[in-house]
Enzyme design. Structure first.
Site: not given
Ligand code: C5P
Length: 418
Positions: A217, A316
């Site tokens: 991205n 994560i």
């Molecule tokens: O679910 P989404 O991607 O919208 O959530 C964003 C938040 O979750 C951010 O803090 C991002 O760093 C974290 N995130 C993560 N692992 C993922 C997806 C998002 O830590 N697989």
């Protein structure tokens, strides 16, 4: 706008055992570059000598309303006008009751009534006194009257009881005071963060499709790197888990490079152990190829389309926020980059991922968010009692925004952990 350093702070001390901590508080405020004048109630003087506070504040300590000699110097109304901030620490149950009633029966209550200053108190009392409905009523009234209450903390008390009622530690009061009274970025309490370890994820992840292609991205990593810079400025030890970006490592930051979400998850799981704050700023790819091809995928002359089978990546931040409260679970701050209904989605993320704070930003706004140097944010947080907080941070350079986010996160963290 006034800066957080160099404020005129009237430190009011009332009569509880926590009064001994006010000496350290006066010292920290002076170290932060503030002018401090101390007013003690009669009860406070049974716990700590005015001379101690005089030595630490460098100013005579006021103890009485009806003191002709002191009044000949700076009269009490003059003192009330002098103060930009009145900080009462500790605030006993009795003082809270008198302030809630609008009493002016000693110097401190008179000053509180007469002064237009911003008013903040750190309550401290026995847990049963704090839990009493009368104190709860007074606390509510004081909040309605514009007082900001910091704490109290929960834990073992001087009387042997366990529960909420301990005064916050002076370092936490300073950090929260800074946050409550300023939008400035001056690190007035840098030294109090020196023991903190902050782990930050930043940048995109790359999910290989074959040895030469990947899914990714547009994340530049700038916001995460700015957070790392802001956290080191405040004296914290910072570990930055970074996806592939073209940014240089901020001075003093330990950087761990990763490519994929799975690698980022492994690094985060390990590095978050013992960390105080975890900030997930990375734009982690939600999916990865189920089986990346071993060799370069060939264009097929007979097929106009290609189907990729993707599987979900680990979340994560949700894994770290889902850990048992303590030990091992840091204060967790997540990001919500949205193109619509920002507040709803951000609040949903706060709840669903069990975060302590979420930084929402609208990436559809021109010139803000991904790749750019400016950003705006909506902060939402939830404290230990489940109370929600909300703060809008206007468009500003990412480094300024990062400083504001770090200030908020650290003060909420210190309030929660004391
Ligand atoms: O679910 P989404 O991607 O919208 O959530 C964003 C938040 O979750 C951010 O803090 C991002 O760093 C974290 N995130 C993560 N692992 C993922 C997806 C998002 O830590 N697989």
């Amino acid at each position: 706008m006034s800066s957080a350093s160099g404020r005129r702070i009237l430190l009011g001390i009332s009569g509880g055992i926590a009064a001994y901590k006010s000496a350290q508080l006066a010292r920290l405020l002076k170290q932060g570059g503030h002018e401090v004048r101390v007013v003690m109630t009669q009860g406070a003087q049974a716990f700590i000598a005015p001379l101690t506070l005089q030595a630490l504040s460098g100013e005579p300590v006021r103890t009485s309303l009806l003191d002709p000699e002191a009044e000949a110097g700076m009269g009490h109304i003059e003192l009330a006008r002098w103060a930009e901030i009145i900080l009462v620490a500790p605030a006993t149950a009795d003082l809270m009751a008198r302030l809630a009633q609008g009493h002016a029966d000693d110097l401190l209550t008179t000053l509180c009534l007469a002064s237009p200053a911003q008013k903040i108190m750190a309550p401290a009392m026995n847990q049963a006194m704090w839990a009493h409905p009368a104190t709860a009523r007074n606390a509510e009234q004081l909040r309605e009257d514009g007082w900001q209450l910091l704490g109290p903390d929960s834990g073992e008390q001087a009387c042997g009881d366990v529960g909420p009622g301990r005064m916050l530690e002076p370092e936490s009061i300073c950090a929260a005071l800074f946050d409550a009274t300023s939008t400035s970025t001056t690190p007035a309490v840098a030294s109090s963060n020196s023991g903190l370890h902050i782990v930050i994820t930043a940048g995109p992840t790359r999910e290989p499709l074959d040895p030469v292609r990947y899914l990714s991205n547009h994340s530049s990593g700038k916001m995460g790197y700015a957070l790392a810079t802001a956290a080191t400025e405040l004296g914290a030890r910072v570990t930055l888990i970074s996806g592939p970006v073209s940014l240089t490592t901020p001075p003093g930051v330990q950087r761990v490079d990763v490519e994929t979400a799975v690698q980022m998850a492994e690094a985060a799981e390990q590095l978050a152990n013992g960390a105080d704050v975890f900030i997930g700023c990375a734009a982690v790819a939600d999916y990865r190829a189920e089986t990346p091809a071993e060799h370069k995928l060939k264009k097929r002359a007979d097929e106009d389309s290609l189907t990729l089978r993707l599987v979900k990546n680990p979340d994560i931040i949700a894994a770290i926020a889902g850990r048992a409260r303590s030990p091992g679970r840091p204060y967790v701050v997540g990001f919500a980059a949205e193109t619509r209904d920002l507040e709803d989605y951000a609040r949903d993320k706060l709840t669903r991922k069990n975060l302590d704070m979420v930084v929402g930003n609208d990436v559809s706004l021109v010139g803000l968010g991904f790749g750019g140097d400016n950003n705006a944010a909506l902060l939402l947080w939830r404290d230990m009692e489940g109370r929600e907080g909300r703060q809008e941070l206007p468009p500003q350079p990412k480094i300024e925004l990062a400083r504001a986010i770090i200030h908020h996160a650290l003060s909420q963290h210190s309030i929660n952990s004391h």
